[in-house]
Design a protein around this motif. Structure first.
Motif, PDB file in Angstrom:
ATOM      1  N   PRO A 164      75.769  26.766 -33.691  1.00 23.61           N
ATOM      2  CA  PRO A 164      74.907  25.608 -33.514  1.00 23.61           C
ATOM      3  C   PRO A 164      74.864  25.072 -32.081  1.00 23.61           C
ATOM      4  CG  PRO A 164      77.002  24.924 -34.411  1.00 23.61           C
ATOM      5  CD  PRO A 164      77.088  26.403 -34.205  1.00 23.61           C
ATOM      6  N   SER A 165      75.570  25.678 -31.151  1.00 25.77           N
ATOM      7  CA  SER A 165      75.709  25.058 -29.840  1.00 25.77           C
ATOM      8  C   SER A 165      74.498  25.222 -28.931  1.00 25.77           C
ATOM      9  CB  SER A 165      76.924  25.627 -29.117  1.00 25.77           C
ATOM     10  OG  SER A 165      78.036  25.504 -29.929  1.00 25.77           O
ATOM     11  N   VAL A 166      73.752  26.282 -29.123  1.00 19.46           N
ATOM     12  CA  VAL A 166      72.553  26.493 -28.316  1.00 19.46           C
ATOM     13  C   VAL A 166      71.424  26.939 -29.244  1.00 19.46           C
ATOM     14  CG1 VAL A 166      71.489  27.786 -26.421  1.00 19.46           C
ATOM     15  CG2 VAL A 166      73.933  27.250 -26.336  1.00 19.46           C
ATOM     16  N   GLN A 167      70.276  26.340 -29.017  1.00 17.53           N
ATOM     17  CA  GLN A 167      69.120  26.768 -29.807  1.00 17.53           C
ATOM     18  C   GLN A 167      68.215  27.619 -28.920  1.00 17.53           C
ATOM     19  OE1 GLN A 167      66.472  23.636 -31.034  1.00 17.53           O
ATOM     20  NE2 GLN A 167      65.631  24.864 -32.705  1.00 17.53           N
ATOM     21  N   HIS A 206      57.250  36.226 -24.646  1.00 21.66           N
ATOM     22  CA  HIS A 206      57.322  36.013 -23.193  1.00 21.66           C
ATOM     23  C   HIS A 206      58.503  35.136 -22.799  1.00 21.66           C
ATOM     24  CE1 HIS A 206      53.505  38.001 -22.780  1.00 21.66           C
ATOM     25  NE2 HIS A 206      52.956  37.180 -23.659  1.00 21.66           N
ATOM     26  N   ASP A 207      58.332  33.814 -22.950  1.00 19.10           N
ATOM     27  CA  ASP A 207      59.364  32.879 -22.504  1.00 19.10           C
ATOM     28  C   ASP A 207      60.279  32.463 -23.656  1.00 19.10           C
ATOM     29  OD1 ASP A 207      58.650  32.904 -19.903  1.00 19.10           O
ATOM     30  OD2 ASP A 207      57.369  31.106 -20.030  1.00 19.10           O
ATOM     31  N   LEU A 208      61.560  32.576 -23.414  1.00 21.89           N
ATOM     32  CA  LEU A 208      62.530  32.133 -24.412  1.00 21.89           C
ATOM     33  C   LEU A 208      63.085  30.787 -23.950  1.00 21.89           C
ATOM     34  CD1 LEU A 208      64.147  33.050 -26.969  1.00 21.89           C
ATOM     35  CD2 LEU A 208      65.948  33.765 -25.386  1.00 21.89           C
ATOM     36  N   ASN A 209      62.970  29.764 -24.799  1.00 23.82           N
ATOM     37  CA  ASN A 209      63.477  28.434 -24.463  1.00 23.82           C
ATOM     38  C   ASN A 209      64.912  28.286 -24.908  1.00 23.82           C
ATOM     39  OD1 ASN A 209      60.911  26.998 -23.539  1.00 23.82           O
ATOM     40  ND2 ASN A 209      60.309  27.919 -25.494  1.00 23.82           N
ATOM     41  N   LEU A 210      65.720  27.675 -24.063  1.00 23.54           N
ATOM     42  CA  LEU A 210      67.132  27.445 -24.377  1.00 23.54           C
ATOM     43  C   LEU A 210      67.368  25.941 -24.404  1.00 23.54           C
ATOM     44  CD1 LEU A 210      68.416  29.787 -21.534  1.00 23.54           C
ATOM     45  CD2 LEU A 210      68.173  30.438 -23.922  1.00 23.54           C
ATOM     46  N   VAL A 211      67.958  25.456 -25.471  1.00 23.94           N
ATOM     47  CA  VAL A 211      68.236  24.027 -25.572  1.00 23.94           C
ATOM     48  C   VAL A 211      69.677  23.823 -26.029  1.00 23.94           C
ATOM     49  CG1 VAL A 211      67.611  21.871 -26.713  1.00 23.94           C
ATOM     50  CG2 VAL A 211      65.832  23.542 -26.163  1.00 23.94           C
ATOM     51  N   ALA A 212      70.405  22.981 -25.301  1.00 21.53           N
ATOM     52  CA  ALA A 212      71.794  22.702 -25.672  1.00 21.53           C
ATOM     53  C   ALA A 212      71.839  21.758 -26.867  1.00 21.53           C
ATOM     54  CB  ALA A 212      72.518  22.073 -24.489  1.00 21.53           C
ATOM     55  N   TYR A 256      76.836  20.629 -26.014  1.00 23.94           N
ATOM     56  CA  TYR A 256      77.138  21.880 -25.301  1.00 23.94           C
ATOM     57  C   TYR A 256      76.563  21.770 -23.896  1.00 23.94           C
ATOM     58  CZ  TYR A 256      77.746  26.901 -24.498  1.00 23.94           C
ATOM     59  OH  TYR A 256      78.130  28.123 -24.003  1.00 23.94           O
ATOM     60  N   ASP A 257      77.359  22.146 -22.889  1.00 26.64           N
ATOM     61  CA  ASP A 257      76.913  22.024 -21.502  1.00 26.64           C
ATOM     62  C   ASP A 257      76.363  23.364 -21.011  1.00 26.64           C
ATOM     63  OD1 ASP A 257      76.411  21.241 -18.982  1.00 26.64           O
ATOM     64  OD2 ASP A 257      78.509  21.092 -18.349  1.00 26.64           O
ATOM     65  N   LEU A 258      75.042  23.449 -20.929  1.00 21.39           N
ATOM     66  CA  LEU A 258      74.404  24.725 -20.541  1.00 21.39           C
ATOM     67  C   LEU A 258      74.386  24.932 -19.027  1.00 21.39           C
ATOM     68  CD1 LEU A 258      71.143  25.236 -22.667  1.00 21.39           C
ATOM     69  CD2 LEU A 258      72.954  26.912 -22.315  1.00 21.39           C
ATOM     70  N   THR A 259      74.350  23.858 -18.274  1.00 26.43           N
ATOM     71  CA  THR A 259      74.158  23.962 -16.829  1.00 26.43           C
ATOM     72  C   THR A 259      75.260  24.797 -16.173  1.00 26.43           C
ATOM     73  OG1 THR A 259      73.239  21.756 -16.946  1.00 26.43           O
ATOM     74  CG2 THR A 259      73.672  22.619 -14.746  1.00 26.43           C
TER      75      THR A 259
END
Ligand SMILES: [Zn+2]
Length: 410
Positions: A332-335, A343-349, A353-356
């Motif tokens: 569940p930490s990243v969607q 084409h584009d895959l979106n990443l959402v924390a 969760y700290d994605l940066t």
């Protein structure tokens, strides 16, 4: 004097028997009813089809079942067998040059490879060489080596690992294999300990690892080249009919009563009974039959989603035995969306969760890193348009923060 001659001739017959290849697969199939029906598919497997020319890599676990020190073969011997398999199945074997010119056009690189497992069925990091002492001095073609309760060692999940049991066999049997579609906990191959690998103390005629090559051929649905019958058929179009098996090493051409042409027997095929030093090829027809098992719903298709050779898939917490693929776990930490993606895959924390600053890698089903970047913000995008259609694994971050997800590219 007569007695001496009799004894000598008996010894020579006995020596010849022990010096000949003796595979138990046909007898095993006859006795157990484990025969491969090519039309059988497994709809419980949800995967994808193989991609043309894809290299199929099969995680392998080797169970060394020993009663004495000689049978407890070294790691070097085990690894030499894996090397020989990869050479034989990729037609990178040094003796490929010995294939007669008449048969060279039929010789194939199967694009199937083998790797030593690095993750066990419960998700823990563990190398796939298991050593187990047994009270049994030798084994019969009865699967006892495949069960801890019978003096052997239980298989690792046979949908994700190809199991090889190495032990001391009775009656000069060099090995035997189960065919696709048999009983799951017996699935795999068995090889005599001194006919396994290319280094160590080995039988002189069986010291190039070809017993395992031959048995894996059966494991992938191949029959003996003479079809286990007088002038029988192995069901492969480009292997010539031959009246029976060949021993030792005939010279080319070797004609038999049912040879279709002057080239005679393909005695150098891995599925004949010749000595290791005499064998050097699979054909294109055999390649197609073997690879067909890995296509969508094929009986060996589940191996396309086995990542057991990649230690980065090991988890601290054991996974349920029934599911050894860590990627199947929802995280569940990243969607990621959309999935399937074009084409584009979106990443959402999610959930703090700290994605940066985290790395993201897109890995192919065969373990190659296809894309990699550092994520710059809490919701970022990844352009995946360059990827071919198929299933990929996304790995974000490292260590305890690592998130593993499955991605389908369309
Ligand atoms: Zn055989």
């Amino acid at each position: 004097m007569k007695f001496v001659i009799l004894l000598l001739s008996f010894l020579s017959v006995a020596f010849q028997i022990s010096a000949q290849r003796n595979c138990g697969s046909f007898e095993y199939a006859r006795r157990t009813g484990n025969t491969y029906n090519e039309t059988t598919v497994d709809h419980s497997i949800v995967s994808r089809d193989t991609v043309a020319n894809e290299i199929i890599t099969i995680p392998v676990v080797i169970h060394v079942i020993y009663h004495n020190a000689a049978q407890n073969i070294t790691d070097a011997q085990v690894l030499s067998q894996l090397k020989a398999l990869n050479e034989d199945f990729r037609r990178m074997n040094a003796d490929a040059v010995n294939t007669p010119d008449a048969f060279k056009p039929f010789a194939a690189d199967s694009r199937i490879m083998f790797c030593l497992a690095q993750v066990n069925p419960i998700g823990r990091a563990q190398r796939g060489i298991i050593r187990k002492f047994t009270n049994k001095e030798s084994f019969n073609v009865d699967d006892a080596m495949k069960f801890s309760a019978a003096g052997g060692d239980d298989a690792w999940n046979t949908k994700k690992y190809m199991n090889i049991w190495v032990c001391n066999m009775q009656n000069n049997i060099l090995g035997y294999a189960t065919q696709p579609g048999g009983q799951a906990d017996k699935d795999g191959i068995v090889v005599q300990y001194d006919a396994f690998g290319t280094v160590g103390s080995l039988r002189s005629n069986f010291n190039k690892g070809r017993t395992a090559t031959h048995e894996i051929g059966h494991w992938m649905g191949l029959k003996h080249i003479w079809g286990d019958n007088s002038c029988g058929d192995d069901g492969i179009g480009d292997t010539p009919q031959q009246s029976g098996y060949n021993n030792n090493c005939p010279s080319f051409p070797h004609l038999s009563s049912c040879s279709p042409d002057a080239n005679g027997d393909m005695f150098m095929n891995f599925m004949d009974y010749t000595n290791d030093a005499c064998m050097n090829m699979f054909t294109e027809g055999q390649k197609l039959k073997m690879r067909g098992l890995f296509s969508a719903h094929g009986l060996r298709n589940s191996f396309l989603l086995s990542f057991a050779c990649d230690s980065s898939f090991a988890t601290a917490a054991p996974l349920p035995v029934a599911d050894s693929t860590p990627v199947a776990k929802a995280n569940p930490s990243v969607q990621i969306y959309p999935n399937p993606v074009q084409h584009d895959l979106n990443l959402v924390a999610l959930n703090d969760y700290d994605l940066t600053g985290k790395s993201i890698a897109v890995m192919s089903a065969t373990g190659q890193i296809k894309l990699k970047k550092i994520i710059s913000k809490e919701s970022d995008k990844l352009d995946v348009s360059s990827l071919q259609s198929g299933v990929y694994i996304i790995i974000i971050g490292q260590g305890a923060d690592r998130v593993v997800l499955k991605l389908i590219k369309v």
